[in-house]
Design an enzyme around this catalytic site. Structure first.
Site, short mmCIF file in Angstrom:
data_model
loop_
_atom_site.label_atom_id
_atom_site.label_comp_id
_atom_site.label_asym_id
_atom_site.label_seq_id
_atom_site.Cartn_x
_atom_site.Cartn_y
_atom_site.Cartn_z
N HIS A 1 -9.02 9.78 3.58
CA HIS A 1 -8.68 8.75 2.61
C HIS A 1 -8.89 9.33 1.22
O HIS A 1 -9.92 9.94 0.94
CB HIS A 1 -9.54 7.50 2.79
N ARG B 1 -0.86 9.25 1.96
CA ARG B 1 -2.27 9.56 1.76
C ARG B 1 -2.56 11.06 1.73
O ARG B 1 -3.41 11.51 0.95
CB ARG B 1 -3.11 8.91 2.87
N HIS C 1 -11.25 9.88 7.31
CA HIS C 1 -11.02 8.45 7.46
C HIS C 1 -10.45 8.05 8.82
O HIS C 1 -10.93 7.12 9.44
CB HIS C 1 -10.06 8.00 6.37
N ARG D 1 -0.80 8.67 9.45
CA ARG D 1 -0.72 7.23 9.66
C ARG D 1 -0.28 6.50 8.40
O ARG D 1 -0.80 6.73 7.31
CB ARG D 1 -2.09 6.71 10.10
N GLU E 1 0.83 -1.19 0.00
CA GLU E 1 0.00 0.00 0.00
C GLU E 1 0.88 1.24 0.00
O GLU E 1 2.10 1.16 0.11
CB GLU E 1 -0.95 0.00 1.20
#
Length: 538
Positions: free
Chosen positions: A242, A288, A349, A384, A126
Protein backbone atom coordinates in the site's frame (compact mmCIF):
# COMPACT_ATOMS: atom_id res chain seq x y z
CA UNK A 1 13.61 -29.65 3.21
CA UNK A 2 10.13 -28.64 4.38
CA UNK A 3 8.26 -31.67 5.77
CA UNK A 4 4.68 -32.54 4.93
CA UNK A 5 3.56 -31.88 8.52
CA UNK A 6 4.87 -29.59 11.25
CA UNK A 7 4.31 -32.15 14.00
CA UNK A 8 4.53 -35.91 14.44
CA UNK A 9 1.18 -37.56 15.06
CA UNK A 10 -0.87 -40.74 14.90
CA UNK A 11 -4.59 -40.24 14.32
CA UNK A 12 -5.35 -43.32 16.43
CA UNK A 13 -3.97 -41.46 19.44
CA UNK A 14 -5.84 -38.20 18.95
CA UNK A 15 -9.36 -37.26 20.04
CA UNK A 16 -11.67 -36.81 17.04
CA UNK A 17 -14.20 -34.01 16.58
CA UNK A 18 -16.74 -34.51 13.78
CA UNK A 19 -18.43 -31.70 11.84
CA UNK A 20 -19.72 -31.06 8.34
CA UNK A 21 -17.74 -27.97 7.34
CA UNK A 22 -14.49 -26.73 8.85
CA UNK A 23 -13.88 -22.99 8.30
CA UNK A 24 -10.39 -21.76 9.16
CA UNK A 25 -10.34 -18.01 9.77
CA UNK A 26 -12.73 -15.26 10.80
CA UNK A 27 -12.47 -12.37 8.34
CA UNK A 28 -15.25 -11.59 5.89
CA UNK A 29 -14.48 -14.81 3.99
CA UNK A 30 -14.70 -17.06 7.04
CA UNK A 31 -17.69 -15.39 8.63
CA UNK A 32 -19.75 -15.22 5.46
CA UNK A 33 -18.89 -18.78 4.41
CA UNK A 34 -19.88 -20.02 7.87
CA UNK A 35 -23.20 -18.16 7.70
CA UNK A 36 -24.01 -19.49 4.23
CA UNK A 37 -22.92 -23.03 5.07
CA UNK A 38 -24.91 -23.18 8.30
CA UNK A 39 -28.26 -23.14 6.53
CA UNK A 40 -28.03 -26.92 6.03
CA UNK A 41 -24.69 -28.00 7.53
CA UNK A 42 -22.95 -28.00 10.90
CA UNK A 43 -20.05 -25.57 10.72
CA UNK A 44 -17.01 -25.36 12.98
CA UNK A 45 -15.34 -21.96 12.64
CA UNK A 46 -11.78 -21.96 13.99
CA UNK A 47 -9.91 -18.73 14.62
CA UNK A 48 -6.50 -18.38 16.23
CA UNK A 49 -7.52 -15.22 18.06
CA UNK A 50 -11.11 -13.89 18.05
CA UNK A 51 -13.92 -13.38 15.55
CA UNK A 52 -13.15 -9.68 15.39
CA UNK A 53 -9.40 -9.98 14.72
CA UNK A 54 -8.61 -10.25 11.01
CA UNK A 55 -7.42 -8.18 8.07
CA UNK A 56 -11.05 -7.40 7.26
CA UNK A 57 -11.46 -5.51 10.53
CA UNK A 58 -8.83 -2.99 9.45
CA UNK A 59 -10.11 -2.48 5.89
CA UNK A 60 -10.87 1.23 5.60
CA UNK A 61 -11.66 2.10 2.00
CA UNK A 62 -14.66 -0.08 1.35
CA UNK A 63 -16.13 -2.71 -0.93
CA UNK A 64 -16.27 -2.41 -4.71
CA UNK A 65 -19.55 -3.28 -6.45
CA UNK A 66 -21.62 -1.74 -9.20
CA UNK A 67 -24.64 0.05 -7.73
CA UNK A 68 -24.72 3.40 -9.57
CA UNK A 69 -26.76 3.94 -12.73
CA UNK A 70 -23.81 5.42 -14.64
CA UNK A 71 -21.63 2.40 -13.83
CA UNK A 72 -21.77 -1.16 -15.16
CA UNK A 73 -20.16 -4.59 -14.66
CA UNK A 74 -18.41 -4.04 -17.99
CA UNK A 75 -16.64 -0.94 -16.63
CA UNK A 76 -15.76 -2.75 -13.40
CA UNK A 77 -14.41 -5.68 -15.43
CA UNK A 78 -12.27 -3.39 -17.56
CA UNK A 79 -10.79 -1.64 -14.54
CA UNK A 80 -10.00 -4.96 -12.83
CA UNK A 81 -8.31 -6.42 -15.90
CA UNK A 82 -6.20 -3.30 -16.43
CA UNK A 83 -5.02 -3.28 -12.83
CA UNK A 84 -4.28 -7.02 -13.00
CA UNK A 85 -1.65 -6.40 -15.72
CA UNK A 86 -2.57 -9.27 -17.99
CA UNK A 87 -2.70 -12.07 -15.42
CA UNK A 88 -6.34 -11.95 -14.33
CA UNK A 89 -8.68 -14.77 -15.26
CA UNK A 90 -11.29 -12.99 -17.34
CA UNK A 91 -13.83 -15.66 -16.35
CA UNK A 92 -13.15 -15.19 -12.64
CA UNK A 93 -13.42 -11.41 -13.04
CA UNK A 94 -16.75 -11.80 -14.86
CA UNK A 95 -18.02 -13.79 -11.89
CA UNK A 96 -16.88 -11.08 -9.48
CA UNK A 97 -18.31 -8.04 -11.25
CA UNK A 98 -21.65 -9.67 -12.05
CA UNK A 99 -22.28 -11.33 -8.68
CA UNK A 100 -20.67 -8.70 -6.45
CA UNK A 101 -23.74 -6.42 -6.23
CA UNK A 102 -25.86 -9.29 -4.90
CA UNK A 103 -23.17 -9.98 -2.30
CA UNK A 104 -23.42 -6.39 -1.10
CA UNK A 105 -27.17 -6.75 -0.76
CA UNK A 106 -26.56 -9.85 1.35
CA UNK A 107 -24.29 -7.86 3.64
CA UNK A 108 -27.02 -5.27 4.07
CA UNK A 109 -29.56 -8.01 4.80
CA UNK A 110 -27.21 -9.43 7.43
CA UNK A 111 -27.03 -6.10 9.24
CA UNK A 112 -24.16 -4.14 7.67
CA UNK A 113 -24.92 -0.42 7.60
CA UNK A 114 -23.24 1.48 4.77
CA UNK A 115 -22.99 5.26 4.65
CA UNK A 116 -25.89 7.08 2.99
CA UNK A 117 -26.00 10.53 1.41
CA UNK A 118 -29.24 12.18 0.26
CA UNK A 119 -31.15 8.95 0.77
CA UNK A 120 -28.90 6.72 -1.35
CA UNK A 121 -25.80 4.65 -0.57
CA UNK A 122 -22.73 6.88 -0.68
CA UNK A 123 -20.02 5.91 -3.16
CA UNK A 124 -16.41 6.96 -3.44
CA UNK A 125 -13.66 6.40 -6.00
CA UNK A 126 -10.27 4.82 -5.49
CA UNK A 127 -7.14 4.38 -7.56
CA UNK A 128 -7.57 2.80 -11.02
CA UNK A 129 -11.39 2.80 -10.76
CA UNK A 130 -13.11 4.63 -13.61
CA UNK A 131 -16.32 5.20 -11.65
CA UNK A 132 -17.47 5.78 -8.09
CA UNK A 133 -18.37 2.28 -6.91
CA UNK A 134 -16.83 1.94 -3.45
CA UNK A 135 -19.36 1.54 -0.65
CA UNK A 136 -18.09 2.50 2.79
CA UNK A 137 -19.25 2.51 6.39
CA UNK A 138 -18.69 5.04 9.18
CA UNK A 139 -16.53 7.01 6.79
CA UNK A 140 -13.39 4.89 6.85
CA UNK A 141 -14.28 1.93 9.09
CA UNK A 142 -15.91 -0.35 6.51
CA UNK A 143 -14.13 -3.54 7.51
CA UNK A 144 -14.96 -3.10 11.17
CA UNK A 145 -18.65 -2.60 10.39
CA UNK A 146 -18.77 -5.71 8.18
CA UNK A 147 -17.04 -7.90 10.77
CA UNK A 148 -19.29 -6.49 13.51
CA UNK A 149 -22.45 -7.36 11.60
CA UNK A 150 -21.32 -10.82 10.48
CA UNK A 151 -19.90 -11.75 13.89
CA UNK A 152 -23.21 -10.84 15.50
CA UNK A 153 -24.99 -13.16 13.08
CA UNK A 154 -22.55 -16.03 13.65
CA UNK A 155 -22.87 -15.83 17.43
CA UNK A 156 -26.60 -16.57 17.20
CA UNK A 157 -26.55 -19.37 14.62
CA UNK A 158 -27.27 -22.79 16.19
CA UNK A 159 -25.40 -24.64 13.43
CA UNK A 160 -22.17 -22.69 13.90
CA UNK A 161 -19.68 -23.55 16.63
CA UNK A 162 -16.86 -21.05 17.16
CA UNK A 163 -13.46 -22.06 18.49
CA UNK A 164 -11.61 -18.89 19.53
CA UNK A 165 -7.92 -19.03 20.38
CA UNK A 166 -7.34 -22.34 18.56
CA UNK A 167 -4.55 -22.96 16.05
CA UNK A 168 -4.89 -25.12 12.95
CA UNK A 169 -1.47 -26.74 12.59
CA UNK A 170 -1.92 -28.75 9.42
CA UNK A 171 -4.41 -30.24 7.00
CA UNK A 172 -4.76 -34.02 7.04
CA UNK A 173 -4.81 -35.50 3.55
CA UNK A 174 -4.96 -38.98 2.12
CA UNK A 175 -4.70 -39.79 -1.60
CA UNK A 176 -5.29 -36.14 -2.54
CA UNK A 177 -8.39 -35.86 -0.36
CA UNK A 178 -8.61 -33.52 2.61
CA UNK A 179 -9.99 -35.36 5.63
CA UNK A 180 -9.81 -32.47 8.07
CA UNK A 181 -7.25 -30.69 10.22
CA UNK A 182 -4.92 -31.05 13.19
CA UNK A 183 -5.84 -28.40 15.75
CA UNK A 184 -4.06 -27.25 18.89
CA UNK A 185 -6.38 -26.27 21.72
CA UNK A 186 -5.74 -23.32 24.09
CA UNK A 187 -4.35 -25.71 26.74
CA UNK A 188 -1.80 -27.16 24.30
CA UNK A 189 -3.63 -30.44 23.65
CA UNK A 190 -4.36 -31.50 20.08
CA UNK A 191 -7.38 -32.93 18.28
CA UNK A 192 -8.19 -34.21 14.82
CA UNK A 193 -11.17 -32.32 13.38
CA UNK A 194 -12.82 -34.32 10.63
CA UNK A 195 -15.21 -32.76 8.13
CA UNK A 196 -16.99 -33.15 4.84
CA UNK A 197 -15.17 -30.06 3.58
CA UNK A 198 -12.44 -27.74 4.81
CA UNK A 199 -12.43 -24.07 3.79
CA UNK A 200 -9.28 -22.01 4.28
CA UNK A 201 -10.19 -18.38 5.02
CA UNK A 202 -7.03 -17.66 6.95
CA UNK A 203 -6.08 -14.32 5.42
CA UNK A 204 -2.85 -12.91 4.08
CA UNK A 205 0.88 -12.64 4.59
CA UNK A 206 1.64 -9.07 5.64
CA UNK A 207 3.73 -10.17 8.61
CA UNK A 208 6.36 -11.54 6.23
CA UNK A 209 7.54 -7.92 6.02
CA UNK A 210 8.86 -5.62 8.73
CA UNK A 211 6.53 -2.81 7.66
CA UNK A 212 2.94 -3.82 7.05
CA UNK A 213 -0.62 -2.60 7.42
CA UNK A 214 -1.68 -6.12 8.50
CA UNK A 215 -2.38 -7.22 12.08
CA UNK A 216 -0.15 -9.70 13.94
CA UNK A 217 -2.30 -12.67 12.88
CA UNK A 218 -1.46 -12.33 9.15
CA UNK A 219 1.33 -14.91 9.06
CA UNK A 220 0.46 -16.79 5.83
CA UNK A 221 -0.67 -19.89 7.73
CA UNK A 222 -3.19 -21.03 5.12
CA UNK A 223 -0.79 -20.87 2.19
CA UNK A 224 1.89 -22.77 4.08
CA UNK A 225 -0.38 -25.54 5.35
CA UNK A 226 -2.01 -25.94 1.93
CA UNK A 227 1.45 -26.13 0.32
CA UNK A 228 2.55 -28.84 2.75
CA UNK A 229 -0.69 -30.70 2.00
CA UNK A 230 0.17 -30.74 -1.71
CA UNK A 231 -2.20 -28.05 -3.02
CA UNK A 232 -1.19 -25.90 -5.97
CA UNK A 233 0.08 -22.47 -4.84
CA UNK A 234 0.07 -19.73 -7.48
CA UNK A 235 1.41 -16.19 -8.10
CA UNK A 236 3.24 -15.77 -4.80
CA UNK A 237 5.63 -13.16 -6.22
CA UNK A 238 2.83 -10.61 -6.37
CA UNK A 239 2.76 -8.83 -2.99
CA UNK A 240 0.96 -5.51 -3.05
CA UNK A 241 2.45 -2.67 -1.03
CA UNK A 242 0.00 0.00 0.00
CA UNK A 243 1.52 3.35 -0.99
CA UNK A 244 0.39 5.34 2.02
CA UNK A 245 0.94 3.97 5.50
CA UNK A 246 1.58 6.43 8.33
CA UNK A 247 5.33 6.88 8.74
CA UNK A 248 5.88 8.78 11.97
CA UNK A 249 8.15 8.13 14.99
CA UNK A 250 6.39 6.09 17.64
CA UNK A 251 3.30 5.43 15.50
CA UNK A 252 2.28 2.08 13.98
CA UNK A 253 2.24 1.64 10.21
CA UNK A 254 -1.39 2.67 10.20
CA UNK A 255 -3.10 2.51 6.80
CA UNK A 256 -4.07 5.86 5.27
CA UNK A 257 -6.84 4.72 2.96
CA UNK A 258 -6.60 5.09 -0.79
CA UNK A 259 -9.97 6.79 -0.51
CA UNK A 260 -8.16 9.84 0.86
CA UNK A 261 -6.52 10.22 -2.54
CA UNK A 262 -9.84 9.32 -4.12
CA UNK A 263 -11.34 12.36 -2.40
CA UNK A 264 -8.63 14.66 -3.74
CA UNK A 265 -5.48 14.34 -1.61
CA UNK A 266 -2.11 15.14 -3.18
CA UNK A 267 1.23 13.41 -2.75
CA UNK A 268 4.18 15.75 -2.14
CA UNK A 269 7.86 15.04 -1.62
CA UNK A 270 9.71 16.58 1.32
CA UNK A 271 10.36 19.66 -0.81
CA UNK A 272 6.61 20.17 -0.99
CA UNK A 273 6.41 19.32 -4.70
CA UNK A 274 3.66 17.22 -6.24
CA UNK A 275 5.38 14.50 -8.21
CA UNK A 276 2.91 11.94 -9.57
CA UNK A 277 2.69 13.76 -12.91
CA UNK A 278 6.19 12.45 -13.61
CA UNK A 279 5.08 8.85 -13.18
CA UNK A 280 1.53 8.34 -14.48
CA UNK A 281 -1.26 10.22 -16.22
CA UNK A 282 -3.73 9.28 -13.47
CA UNK A 283 -1.54 11.07 -10.93
CA UNK A 284 -2.43 10.09 -7.34
CA UNK A 285 -5.09 7.67 -8.60
CA UNK A 286 -2.68 5.50 -10.60
CA UNK A 287 -2.55 1.77 -9.75
CA UNK A 288 -1.06 1.04 -6.35
CA UNK A 289 2.17 -0.54 -7.56
CA UNK A 290 2.98 2.53 -9.65
CA UNK A 291 2.20 4.95 -6.81
CA UNK A 292 4.22 2.91 -4.33
CA UNK A 293 7.31 2.75 -6.55
CA UNK A 294 6.96 6.45 -7.36
CA UNK A 295 7.02 7.23 -3.65
CA UNK A 296 10.14 5.10 -3.17
CA UNK A 297 11.82 6.91 -6.09
CA UNK A 298 11.02 10.29 -4.55
CA UNK A 299 12.26 9.15 -1.14
CA UNK A 300 15.55 8.01 -2.66
CA UNK A 301 15.96 11.17 -4.73
CA UNK A 302 15.35 13.47 -1.77
CA UNK A 303 17.09 11.37 0.88
CA UNK A 304 13.93 11.02 2.93
CA UNK A 305 12.15 8.10 4.60
CA UNK A 306 8.69 9.39 3.71
CA UNK A 307 6.61 11.64 1.47
CA UNK A 308 3.59 13.72 2.42
CA UNK A 309 -0.11 13.15 1.88
CA UNK A 310 -1.90 16.49 1.67
CA UNK A 311 -5.66 16.94 1.88
CA UNK A 312 -5.55 20.32 3.62
CA UNK A 313 -7.15 22.02 0.59
CA UNK A 314 -10.43 20.19 1.28
CA UNK A 315 -12.87 21.43 3.91
CA UNK A 316 -12.19 20.30 7.50
CA UNK A 317 -15.83 19.29 7.83
CA UNK A 318 -15.60 16.91 4.86
CA UNK A 319 -12.30 15.40 6.01
CA UNK A 320 -13.53 14.75 9.57
CA UNK A 321 -16.85 13.34 8.37
CA UNK A 322 -15.38 11.15 5.63
CA UNK A 323 -12.29 9.89 7.49
CA UNK A 324 -13.05 9.91 11.21
CA UNK A 325 -10.87 6.90 12.07
CA UNK A 326 -7.84 8.21 10.19
CA UNK A 327 -8.37 11.69 11.61
CA UNK A 328 -8.50 10.39 15.18
CA UNK A 329 -5.47 8.14 14.75
CA UNK A 330 -3.37 10.95 13.31
CA UNK A 331 -4.46 13.29 16.12
CA UNK A 332 -3.13 10.79 18.68
CA UNK A 333 0.33 11.61 17.35
CA UNK A 334 -0.17 15.35 17.01
CA UNK A 335 -0.99 15.29 13.29
CA UNK A 336 -4.12 17.13 12.13
CA UNK A 337 -5.36 15.73 8.81
CA UNK A 338 -7.19 18.99 8.09
CA UNK A 339 -4.16 21.28 8.51
CA UNK A 340 -1.02 19.10 8.36
CA UNK A 341 0.68 17.18 5.63
CA UNK A 342 0.79 13.56 6.81
CA UNK A 343 4.10 11.63 6.47
CA UNK A 344 3.54 8.32 4.65
CA UNK A 345 5.53 5.53 3.02
CA UNK A 346 4.68 2.15 1.44
CA UNK A 347 4.01 -0.96 3.55
CA UNK A 348 3.18 -4.58 2.70
CA UNK A 349 -0.57 -4.82 2.35
CA UNK A 350 -2.09 -7.62 0.25
CA UNK A 351 -1.10 -11.00 -1.18
CA UNK A 352 -2.45 -11.48 -4.71
CA UNK A 353 -1.28 -15.08 -4.93
CA UNK A 354 -2.22 -18.02 -2.75
CA UNK A 355 -4.01 -21.35 -2.98
CA UNK A 356 -5.02 -21.82 -6.61
CA UNK A 357 -8.78 -22.32 -6.93
CA UNK A 358 -11.41 -22.83 -9.57
CA UNK A 359 -14.59 -20.84 -10.03
CA UNK A 360 -16.16 -22.42 -6.95
CA UNK A 361 -13.20 -21.94 -4.63
CA UNK A 362 -12.08 -25.54 -5.05
CA UNK A 363 -8.37 -26.26 -4.65
CA UNK A 364 -6.41 -29.02 -6.38
CA UNK A 365 -7.10 -31.22 -3.32
CA UNK A 366 -10.53 -32.83 -3.12
CA UNK A 367 -12.71 -31.38 -0.32
CA UNK A 368 -10.31 -28.48 0.29
CA UNK A 369 -11.45 -24.95 -0.59
CA UNK A 370 -9.95 -21.50 -0.18
CA UNK A 371 -11.63 -18.11 0.05
CA UNK A 372 -10.46 -14.55 0.57
CA UNK A 373 -6.86 -13.38 0.61
CA UNK A 374 -5.47 -16.89 1.10
CA UNK A 375 -6.90 -17.90 -2.29
CA UNK A 376 -5.78 -17.26 -5.84
CA UNK A 377 -9.06 -17.18 -7.76
CA UNK A 378 -7.62 -15.31 -10.72
CA UNK A 379 -9.52 -12.11 -9.93
CA UNK A 380 -6.54 -10.00 -8.91
CA UNK A 381 -3.88 -11.05 -11.40
CA UNK A 382 -0.58 -9.26 -10.82
CA UNK A 383 -2.09 -6.30 -8.98
CA UNK A 384 -5.36 -6.13 -7.01
CA UNK A 385 -7.78 -3.36 -7.91
CA UNK A 386 -8.60 -1.43 -4.74
CA UNK A 387 -11.58 -2.74 -2.71
CA UNK A 388 -12.17 -5.81 -4.88
CA UNK A 389 -11.08 -8.18 -2.13
CA UNK A 390 -14.15 -7.85 0.10
CA UNK A 391 -16.45 -8.46 -2.87
CA UNK A 392 -14.38 -11.45 -3.90
CA UNK A 393 -14.77 -13.05 -0.48
CA UNK A 394 -18.56 -12.76 -0.63
CA UNK A 395 -18.94 -14.01 -4.20
CA UNK A 396 -16.64 -16.98 -3.85
CA UNK A 397 -17.77 -17.80 -0.31
CA UNK A 398 -21.28 -18.36 -1.62
CA UNK A 399 -19.97 -20.39 -4.55
CA UNK A 400 -17.92 -22.57 -2.21
CA UNK A 401 -20.99 -23.42 -0.16
CA UNK A 402 -22.91 -24.27 -3.33
CA UNK A 403 -20.08 -26.62 -4.33
CA UNK A 404 -19.91 -28.24 -0.89
CA UNK A 405 -23.58 -29.12 -1.22
CA UNK A 406 -22.70 -31.20 -4.28
CA UNK A 407 -20.10 -33.31 -2.45
CA UNK A 408 -20.76 -36.83 -1.19
CA UNK A 409 -21.34 -36.38 2.51
CA UNK A 410 -18.78 -38.85 3.85
CA UNK A 411 -15.05 -38.36 3.28
CA UNK A 412 -12.72 -41.32 3.16
CA UNK A 413 -11.81 -43.11 6.38
CA UNK A 414 -8.25 -42.52 7.55
CA UNK A 415 -6.12 -45.58 6.92
CA UNK A 416 -3.89 -45.67 10.02
CA UNK A 417 -2.62 -42.22 9.07
CA UNK A 418 0.45 -41.16 11.01
CA UNK A 419 3.53 -39.06 10.40
CA UNK A 420 6.99 -39.12 11.93
CA UNK A 421 10.01 -36.92 11.17
CA UNK A 422 13.50 -36.98 12.62
CA UNK A 423 13.08 -34.08 15.01
CA UNK A 424 15.35 -32.71 17.71
CA UNK A 425 14.31 -30.77 20.76
CA UNK A 426 12.95 -27.21 20.83
CA UNK A 427 14.30 -24.55 18.41
CA UNK A 428 17.80 -23.44 19.38
CA UNK A 429 17.20 -19.72 18.70
CA UNK A 430 14.40 -17.55 20.07
CA UNK A 431 11.49 -17.36 17.63
CA UNK A 432 11.08 -13.61 18.11
CA UNK A 433 14.65 -13.10 16.87
CA UNK A 434 14.13 -15.42 13.90
CA UNK A 435 10.91 -13.66 12.97
CA UNK A 436 12.43 -10.18 13.02
CA UNK A 437 15.38 -11.33 10.92
CA UNK A 438 13.03 -12.88 8.34
CA UNK A 439 10.97 -9.69 8.14
CA UNK A 440 14.09 -7.59 7.60
CA UNK A 441 15.33 -9.94 4.87
CA UNK A 442 12.01 -9.70 3.05
CA UNK A 443 11.94 -5.89 3.20
CA UNK A 444 15.54 -5.48 2.04
CA UNK A 445 15.73 -8.14 -0.64
CA UNK A 446 12.21 -9.11 -1.75
CA UNK A 447 10.18 -5.94 -1.32
CA UNK A 448 9.03 -3.29 -3.77
CA UNK A 449 12.20 -3.60 -5.85
CA UNK A 450 13.97 -6.85 -6.56
CA UNK A 451 16.88 -8.22 -8.58
CA UNK A 452 18.60 -11.54 -9.05
CA UNK A 453 21.32 -10.56 -6.59
CA UNK A 454 18.95 -9.48 -3.84
CA UNK A 455 16.67 -12.48 -4.27
CA UNK A 456 19.58 -14.93 -4.15
CA UNK A 457 20.77 -13.19 -0.99
CA UNK A 458 17.28 -13.61 0.50
CA UNK A 459 17.16 -17.33 -0.36
CA UNK A 460 20.61 -17.85 1.14
CA UNK A 461 19.64 -16.08 4.37
CA UNK A 462 16.33 -17.91 4.77
CA UNK A 463 17.73 -21.33 3.87
CA UNK A 464 19.84 -21.06 7.02
CA UNK A 465 16.58 -21.13 8.97
CA UNK A 466 15.40 -24.45 7.47
CA UNK A 467 16.81 -26.58 10.31
CA UNK A 468 13.83 -25.25 12.28
CA UNK A 469 11.72 -28.00 10.69
CA UNK A 470 13.90 -30.60 12.41
CA UNK A 471 12.89 -29.18 15.78
CA UNK A 472 9.99 -30.30 17.93
CA UNK A 473 7.43 -27.51 17.58
CA UNK A 474 4.80 -27.07 20.28
CA UNK A 475 3.98 -23.37 20.50
CA UNK A 476 1.79 -21.15 18.35
CA UNK A 477 4.61 -18.70 17.62
CA UNK A 478 6.74 -21.60 16.40
CA UNK A 479 4.04 -22.78 14.01
CA UNK A 480 3.55 -19.23 12.78
CA UNK A 481 7.24 -18.76 12.11
CA UNK A 482 7.42 -22.08 10.24
CA UNK A 483 4.52 -20.88 8.07
CA UNK A 484 6.18 -17.50 7.50
CA UNK A 485 9.45 -19.17 6.50
CA UNK A 486 7.66 -21.51 4.09
CA UNK A 487 5.65 -18.73 2.47
CA UNK A 488 8.62 -16.35 2.26
CA UNK A 489 10.60 -18.93 0.32
CA UNK A 490 7.66 -19.37 -2.07
CA UNK A 491 7.56 -15.60 -2.64
CA UNK A 492 11.30 -15.37 -3.26
CA UNK A 493 11.52 -18.42 -5.52
CA UNK A 494 8.65 -17.14 -7.65
CA UNK A 495 10.14 -13.65 -7.84
CA UNK A 496 13.46 -15.10 -8.94
CA UNK A 497 11.82 -17.21 -11.64
CA UNK A 498 9.78 -14.31 -13.12
CA UNK A 499 12.34 -12.40 -15.18
CA UNK A 500 10.21 -9.37 -16.00
CA UNK A 501 8.34 -6.59 -14.20
CA UNK A 502 4.55 -6.87 -14.01
CA UNK A 503 2.06 -5.39 -11.58
CA UNK A 504 3.29 -5.62 -8.01
CA UNK A 505 6.43 -7.54 -9.04
CA UNK A 506 9.28 -5.25 -10.08
CA UNK A 507 12.72 -6.52 -11.13
CA UNK A 508 15.38 -3.82 -11.50
CA UNK A 509 17.34 -6.17 -13.78
CA UNK A 510 14.23 -6.86 -15.90
CA UNK A 511 12.31 -3.54 -15.71
CA UNK A 512 9.99 -4.15 -18.69
CA UNK A 513 6.87 -6.26 -18.98
CA UNK A 514 7.39 -9.28 -21.26
CA UNK A 515 4.01 -10.46 -22.52
CA UNK A 516 5.53 -12.89 -24.99
CA UNK A 517 7.59 -14.77 -22.44
CA UNK A 518 5.85 -14.18 -19.12
CA UNK A 519 2.11 -13.84 -19.56
CA UNK A 520 1.83 -16.92 -17.42
CA UNK A 521 1.59 -18.02 -13.81
CA UNK A 522 4.17 -19.66 -11.57
CA UNK A 523 2.76 -22.59 -9.60
CA UNK A 524 4.34 -24.41 -6.64
CA UNK A 525 3.46 -27.94 -5.53
CA UNK A 526 5.16 -29.37 -2.44
CA UNK A 527 6.57 -32.55 -3.98
CA UNK A 528 6.92 -31.27 -7.56
CA UNK A 529 8.68 -27.88 -7.34
CA UNK A 530 7.79 -24.94 -9.61
CA UNK A 531 5.92 -25.10 -12.89
CA UNK A 532 4.54 -22.46 -15.26
CA UNK A 533 1.09 -22.20 -16.82
CA UNK A 534 -0.18 -19.69 -19.36
CA UNK A 535 -2.78 -17.13 -18.36
CA UNK A 536 -6.28 -17.70 -19.76
CA UNK A 537 -6.66 -13.96 -20.34
CA UNK A 538 -4.50 -13.62 -23.44
Amino acid sequence: MIPQYLIDFDLQDLPVVETDVIVVGSGIAGLYTAIEGSTDRKVLLITKKTLMESNTRYAQGGIAAVTAEDDSPAYHRQDTLLAGAGLCSSTAVDVLVNEGPAGVQELIRLGTTFDVEDGVIALTKEGAHSHRRILHANGDATGYEIVRALSKQVEHLPNVTVWDDHFVIDLVTQENECLGALVQMPDGSRVFVRGQATVLCSGGAGQLYRYTTNPEVATADGVAMAYRAGAEIRDMEFIQFHPTALSYPGAPRFLISEAVRGEGAYLRNIKGERFMDRYHELLELAPRDIVARAIVSEMEETGSTFVYLDITHESPEMVKHRFPTIYEMCMRYGLDLTTDWIPVSPAAHYMMGGVKTGLHGESSIYRLFACGEVSSTGVHGANRLASNSLSEALVYGRRIVDQIRQLPETPAEPVLLSFSWQRKEAPSQAIVERRLKLQKVMVRYAGLRRSKDTLLRAIDDLNRQLPLFQSVLTKREEYEFANMLTSSLLVIQSALRREESRGAHYREDFPQRDNKGWRKHIVHVWDQGMTEEFSDDV
